[in-house]
Design a protein around this motif. Sequence first.
Motif, PDB file in Angstrom:
ATOM      1  N   TYR A   1      10.939  -2.754   1.238  1.00 51.53           N
ATOM      2  CA  TYR A   1      11.393  -3.840   2.108  1.00 51.53           C
ATOM      3  C   TYR A   1      12.897  -3.719   2.367  1.00 51.53           C
ATOM      4  O   TYR A   1      13.367  -3.918   3.481  1.00 51.53           O
ATOM      5  CB  TYR A   1      11.084  -5.208   1.498  1.00 51.53           C
ATOM      6  N   ASP A   2      13.664  -3.381   1.326  1.00 50.20           N
ATOM      7  CA  ASP A   2      15.110  -3.206   1.481  1.00 50.20           C
ATOM      8  C   ASP A   2      15.433  -2.054   2.429  1.00 50.20           C
ATOM      9  O   ASP A   2      16.359  -2.154   3.245  1.00 50.20           O
ATOM     10  CB  ASP A   2      15.778  -2.973   0.127  1.00 50.20           C
ATOM     11  N   LEU A   3      14.684  -0.956   2.338  1.00 55.58           N
ATOM     12  CA  LEU A   3      14.882   0.157   3.265  1.00 55.58           C
ATOM     13  C   LEU A   3      14.616  -0.293   4.694  1.00 55.58           C
ATOM     14  O   LEU A   3      15.396  -0.004   5.602  1.00 55.58           O
ATOM     15  CB  LEU A   3      13.945   1.321   2.919  1.00 55.58           C
ATOM     16  N   LEU A   4      13.520  -1.002   4.896  1.00 54.19           N
ATOM     17  CA  LEU A   4      13.140  -1.434   6.235  1.00 54.19           C
ATOM     18  C   LEU A   4      14.122  -2.446   6.819  1.00 54.19           C
ATOM     19  O   LEU A   4      14.327  -2.484   8.035  1.00 54.19           O
ATOM     20  CB  LEU A   4      11.721  -2.013   6.214  1.00 54.19           C
ATOM     21  N   LYS A   5      14.736  -3.254   5.956  1.00 45.81           N
ATOM     22  CA  LYS A   5      15.714  -4.243   6.429  1.00 45.81           C
ATOM     23  C   LYS A   5      17.103  -3.636   6.584  1.00 45.81           C
ATOM     24  O   LYS A   5      18.015  -4.297   7.066  1.00 45.81           O
ATOM     25  CB  LYS A   5      15.792  -5.422   5.453  1.00 45.81           C
ATOM     26  N   GLY A   6      17.276  -2.397   6.165  1.00 47.55           N
ATOM     27  CA  GLY A   6      18.574  -1.744   6.272  1.00 47.55           C
ATOM     28  C   GLY A   6      19.523  -2.091   5.146  1.00 47.55           C
ATOM     29  O   GLY A   6      20.716  -1.820   5.233  1.00 47.55           O
ATOM     30  N   GLU A   7      18.999  -2.670   4.082  1.00 50.42           N
ATOM     31  CA  GLU A   7      19.841  -3.032   2.937  1.00 50.42           C
ATOM     32  C   GLU A   7      20.022  -1.864   1.965  1.00 50.42           C
ATOM     33  O   GLU A   7      20.853  -1.926   1.072  1.00 50.42           O
ATOM     34  CB  GLU A   7      19.259  -4.244   2.215  1.00 50.42           C
TER      35      GLU A   7
ATOM     36  N   ASP B   1      14.141  12.247   0.073  1.00 50.61           N
ATOM     37  CA  ASP B   1      12.959  12.067  -0.763  1.00 50.61           C
ATOM     38  C   ASP B   1      12.140  10.864  -0.297  1.00 50.61           C
ATOM     39  O   ASP B   1      10.914  10.946  -0.165  1.00 50.61           O
ATOM     40  CB  ASP B   1      13.369  11.908  -2.225  1.00 50.61           C
ATOM     41  N   ALA B   2      12.816   9.753  -0.032  1.00 52.49           N
ATOM     42  CA  ALA B   2      12.123   8.545   0.428  1.00 52.49           C
ATOM     43  C   ALA B   2      11.454   8.793   1.775  1.00 52.49           C
ATOM     44  O   ALA B   2      10.305   8.392   1.995  1.00 52.49           O
ATOM     45  CB  ALA B   2      13.090   7.371   0.514  1.00 52.49           C
ATOM     46  N   ILE B   3      12.153   9.455   2.674  1.00 50.93           N
ATOM     47  CA  ILE B   3      11.584   9.760   3.996  1.00 50.93           C
ATOM     48  C   ILE B   3      10.322  10.603   3.841  1.00 50.93           C
ATOM     49  O   ILE B   3       9.290  10.311   4.435  1.00 50.93           O
ATOM     50  CB  ILE B   3      12.612  10.475   4.891  1.00 50.93           C
ATOM     51  N   ASN B   4      10.400  11.639   3.025  1.00 54.20           N
ATOM     52  CA  ASN B   4       9.259  12.533   2.839  1.00 54.20           C
ATOM     53  C   ASN B   4       8.066  11.812   2.226  1.00 54.20           C
ATOM     54  O   ASN B   4       6.924  12.006   2.652  1.00 54.20           O
ATOM     55  CB  ASN B   4       9.647  13.741   1.989  1.00 54.20           C
ATOM     56  N   LYS B   5       8.307  10.977   1.220  1.00 53.87           N
ATOM     57  CA  LYS B   5       7.210  10.265   0.567  1.00 53.87           C
ATOM     58  C   LYS B   5       6.565   9.241   1.496  1.00 53.87           C
ATOM     59  O   LYS B   5       5.335   9.120   1.534  1.00 53.87           O
ATOM     60  CB  LYS B   5       7.702   9.575  -0.704  1.00 53.87           C
ATOM     61  N   VAL B   6       7.369   8.508   2.242  1.00 58.15           N
ATOM     62  CA  VAL B   6       6.814   7.508   3.159  1.00 58.15           C
ATOM     63  C   VAL B   6       6.062   8.198   4.293  1.00 58.15           C
ATOM     64  O   VAL B   6       4.965   7.762   4.673  1.00 58.15           O
ATOM     65  CB  VAL B   6       7.916   6.565   3.683  1.00 58.15           C
ATOM     66  N   CYS B   7       6.599   9.282   4.808  1.00 61.79           N
ATOM     67  CA  CYS B   7       5.904  10.026   5.859  1.00 61.79           C
ATOM     68  C   CYS B   7       4.558  10.550   5.352  1.00 61.79           C
ATOM     69  O   CYS B   7       3.554  10.479   6.066  1.00 61.79           O
ATOM     70  CB  CYS B   7       6.752  11.171   6.374  1.00 61.79           C
TER      71      CYS B   7
ATOM     72  N   THR C   1       0.836  -1.207   0.000  1.00 64.89           N
ATOM     73  CA  THR C   1       0.000   0.000   0.000  1.00 64.89           C
ATOM     74  C   THR C   1       0.867   1.253   0.000  1.00 64.89           C
ATOM     75  O   THR C   1       0.605   2.207  -0.745  1.00 64.89           O
ATOM     76  CB  THR C   1      -0.922   0.013   1.236  1.00 64.89           C
ATOM     77  N   ILE C   2       1.902   1.241   0.826  1.00 64.36           N
ATOM     78  CA  ILE C   2       2.827   2.379   0.882  1.00 64.36           C
ATOM     79  C   ILE C   2       3.579   2.511  -0.437  1.00 64.36           C
ATOM     80  O   ILE C   2       3.813   3.615  -0.926  1.00 64.36           O
ATOM     81  CB  ILE C   2       3.809   2.236   2.062  1.00 64.36           C
ATOM     82  N   ALA C   3       3.953   1.394  -1.017  1.00 69.15           N
ATOM     83  CA  ALA C   3       4.662   1.415  -2.301  1.00 69.15           C
ATOM     84  C   ALA C   3       3.811   2.095  -3.367  1.00 69.15           C
ATOM     85  O   ALA C   3       4.299   2.935  -4.130  1.00 69.15           O
ATOM     86  CB  ALA C   3       5.026  -0.007  -2.725  1.00 69.15           C
ATOM     87  N   LYS C   4       2.551   1.737  -3.413  1.00 67.64           N
ATOM     88  CA  LYS C   4       1.659   2.341  -4.411  1.00 67.64           C
ATOM     89  C   LYS C   4       1.521   3.841  -4.174  1.00 67.64           C
ATOM     90  O   LYS C   4       1.530   4.627  -5.126  1.00 67.64           O
ATOM     91  CB  LYS C   4       0.297   1.661  -4.360  1.00 67.64           C
ATOM     92  N   ALA C   5       1.419   4.246  -2.919  1.00 71.71           N
ATOM     93  CA  ALA C   5       1.250   5.667  -2.591  1.00 71.71           C
ATOM     94  C   ALA C   5       2.506   6.480  -2.869  1.00 71.71           C
ATOM     95  O   ALA C   5       2.422   7.672  -3.164  1.00 71.71           O
ATOM     96  CB  ALA C   5       0.845   5.816  -1.127  1.00 71.71           C
ATOM     97  N   THR C   6       3.683   5.858  -2.752  1.00 73.95           N
ATOM     98  CA  THR C   6       4.940   6.597  -2.925  1.00 73.95           C
ATOM     99  C   THR C   6       5.514   6.500  -4.331  1.00 73.95           C
ATOM    100  O   THR C   6       6.359   7.299  -4.698  1.00 73.95           O
ATOM    101  CB  THR C   6       6.009   6.076  -1.947  1.00 73.95           C
TER     102      THR C   6
END
Length: 55
Positions: free
Chosen positions: A23-29, A35-41, A10-15
Motif C-alpha cells: 500500500y505504501d508503494l502504491l501511495k508513493g510513500e 526486487d519489488a518491481i520484479n516480484k510484483v510483476c 493476494t499480491i502481498a502473499k505471493a511476493t
Amino acid sequence: MDTQGKNVPTIAKATGYTSQYLYDLLKGERRWNEDAINKVCAALDITIEISSATK
C-alpha cells in the motif's frame, strides 16, 4: 490488479511483502526497487520492457 481479480493482500502473499508495504508503494510513500518491481510483476504475470526512444 482488479481486472485480474487480484488485490493487495493476494499480491502481498505471493511476493512475501506485507500488505502495508505494498500500500505504501502504491501511495508513493516508499520507493520502488528492482526486487519489488520484479516480484510484483511476477505475481501479476506481467513484464516491463525498457527500450530507448529513437528520434
